[in-house]
Write an enzyme that holds these catalytic residues in place. Structure first.
Site, PDB file in Angstrom:
ATOM      1  CG  HIS A   1     -57.877  45.756 -34.076  1.00  0.00           C
ATOM      2  ND1 HIS A   1     -58.347  45.203 -32.910  1.00  0.00           N
ATOM      3  CD2 HIS A   1     -57.405  46.981 -33.729  1.00  0.00           C
ATOM      4  CE1 HIS A   1     -58.198  46.063 -31.909  1.00  0.00           C
ATOM      5  NE2 HIS A   1     -57.624  47.144 -32.387  1.00  0.00           N
TER       6      HIS A   1
ATOM      7  CD  GLU B   1     -58.042  46.313 -27.702  1.00  0.00           C
ATOM      8  OE1 GLU B   1     -58.263  45.307 -26.989  1.00  0.00           O
ATOM      9  OE2 GLU B   1     -58.540  46.464 -28.829  1.00  0.00           O
TER      10      GLU B   1
ATOM     11  CE1 TYR C   1     -31.654  43.034 -41.740  1.00  0.00           C
ATOM     12  CE2 TYR C   1     -31.481  43.592 -44.067  1.00  0.00           C
ATOM     13  CZ  TYR C   1     -31.302  43.923 -42.730  1.00  0.00           C
ATOM     14  OH  TYR C   1     -30.794  45.142 -42.382  1.00  0.00           O
TER      15      TYR C   1
ATOM     16  CE1 TYR D   1     -28.795  46.568 -36.635  1.00  0.00           C
ATOM     17  CE2 TYR D   1     -30.783  47.120 -35.423  1.00  0.00           C
ATOM     18  CZ  TYR D   1     -29.867  47.414 -36.411  1.00  0.00           C
ATOM     19  OH  TYR D   1     -30.014  48.546 -37.155  1.00  0.00           O
TER      20      TYR D   1
ATOM     21  CG  HIS E   1     -53.012  48.228 -30.420  1.00  0.00           C
ATOM     22  ND1 HIS E   1     -53.087  47.523 -31.609  1.00  0.00           N
ATOM     23  CD2 HIS E   1     -54.246  48.746 -30.225  1.00  0.00           C
ATOM     24  CE1 HIS E   1     -54.319  47.621 -32.098  1.00  0.00           C
ATOM     25  NE2 HIS E   1     -55.041  48.363 -31.282  1.00  0.00           N
TER      26      HIS E   1
ATOM     27  CG  HIS F   1     -56.042  51.225 -35.210  1.00  0.00           C
ATOM     28  ND1 HIS F   1     -57.351  51.611 -35.031  1.00  0.00           N
ATOM     29  CD2 HIS F   1     -55.786  50.334 -34.210  1.00  0.00           C
ATOM     30  CE1 HIS F   1     -57.865  50.991 -33.971  1.00  0.00           C
ATOM     31  NE2 HIS F   1     -56.932  50.225 -33.459  1.00  0.00           N
TER      32      HIS F   1
HETATM   33  P1  13P Z   1     -58.541  52.757 -26.308  1.00  0.00           P
HETATM   34  O1  13P Z   1     -58.712  54.261 -26.544  1.00  0.00           O
HETATM   35  O2  13P Z   1     -59.553  52.242 -25.315  1.00  0.00           O
HETATM   36  O3  13P Z   1     -57.119  52.432 -25.955  1.00  0.00           O
HETATM   37  O4  13P Z   1     -58.903  52.021 -27.652  1.00  0.00           O
HETATM   38  C1  13P Z   1     -58.253  52.302 -28.866  1.00  0.00           C
HETATM   39  C2  13P Z   1     -58.029  51.091 -29.694  1.00  0.00           C
HETATM   40  O5  13P Z   1     -57.234  51.137 -30.599  1.00  0.00           O
HETATM   41  C3  13P Z   1     -58.753  49.843 -29.411  1.00  0.00           C
HETATM   42  O6  13P Z   1     -58.189  48.788 -30.114  1.00  0.00           O
END
Ligand code: 13P
Length: 223
Positions: free
Chosen positions: A158, A76, A116, A212, A95, A97
């Site tokens: 995702h 990514e 809020y 904040y 990022h 999941h």
């Molecule tokens: P990577 O291990 O390549 O960072 O991929 C994990 C992932 O969450 C892809 O969206």
């Protein structure tokens, strides 16, 4: 070779990866993290379990696309690079999941102003970016659009991402967005959640914009 502040940033990225799994924000080696550095960013390598990461595994990626490191950068890297290139206000991207964010993202749902805290991400909602294949420029373009005026978004089928001025703040925001997603999911199970008015929201956004959190303060200043 690493310059003076590169080593602590590499260590902080590994700590944040371990933390995001420990607090239930992410599982396995899904997710990825980057921090702005020099004319580019330091980013997690692709697919290495976080427990196995050592500082040299973190990859330097120039904003011009040059790569320095022993490992392949996260698949990514495009959205990490594009966010940090486009947004001078942001210095780190997380990022994950995250389970509740991803549940809503599977349903293509934005998070509306049911609490809020939605304003912590910069506005009156947290948008869900439409689906695109992981690792593609198309996904990066859609994520950047969903982040307009915001510091967090969901990603259809995702996960989610949160970006902030520092890695500590980005981790804080990621945890808060996942908490919001959980609360919204719970409220939806009860019924049709009411939302804050534009006025209430504008006041919450103004409170966050006013700064904040703890900042350098004069010990004599009033609350
Ligand atoms: P990577 O291990 O390549 O960072 O991929 C994990 C992932 O969450 C892809 O969206």
């Amino acid at each position: 070779m690493t310059d003076l502040d590169e080593a602590p940033k590499r260590a902080a990225i590994i700590d944040a990866c371990l933390k995001m799994n420990a607090v239930g924000l992410n599982t396995g080696n899904a997710g990825n993290i980057s921090v702005r550095h020099a004319e580019g960013l330091l980013i997690t390598p692709s697919s290495i379990p976080y427990e196995a990461l050592v500082p040299d595994d973190i990859v330097f990626l120039g904003l011009d696309g040059t790569v320095r490191g022993n490992r392949k950068p996260s698949s990514e890297w495009r959205f990490h690079r594009d966010i940090l290139r486009a947004r001078a206000d942001l210095g780190a991207v997380v990022h994950a999941h995250a389970p509740y964010c991803t549940t809503l993202a599977i349903m293509h749902m934005d998070i509306p102003a049911v609490h809020y805290m939605v304003a912590a991400a910069g506005g009156g909602d947290i948008r869900c970016a439409p689906y695109a294949t992981f690792g593609t420029q198309e996904l990066s373009d859609k994520v950047l659009e969903a982040l307009e005026g915001r510091k967090a978004c969901l990603m259809a089928h995702h996960g989610m991402l949160a970006a902030e001025a520092s890695l500590d703040k980005a981790m804080w925001l990621a945890v808060e967005v996942e908490a919001l997603a959980r609360q919204y999911h719970g409220a939806l199970l009860i019924g049709d959640p009411p939302v804050l008015s534009d006025q209430q929201l504008a006041e919450a956004v103004a409170q966050f914009s006013a700064g904040y959190g703890q900042a350098e303060r004069d010990p004599d200043q009033t609350a």
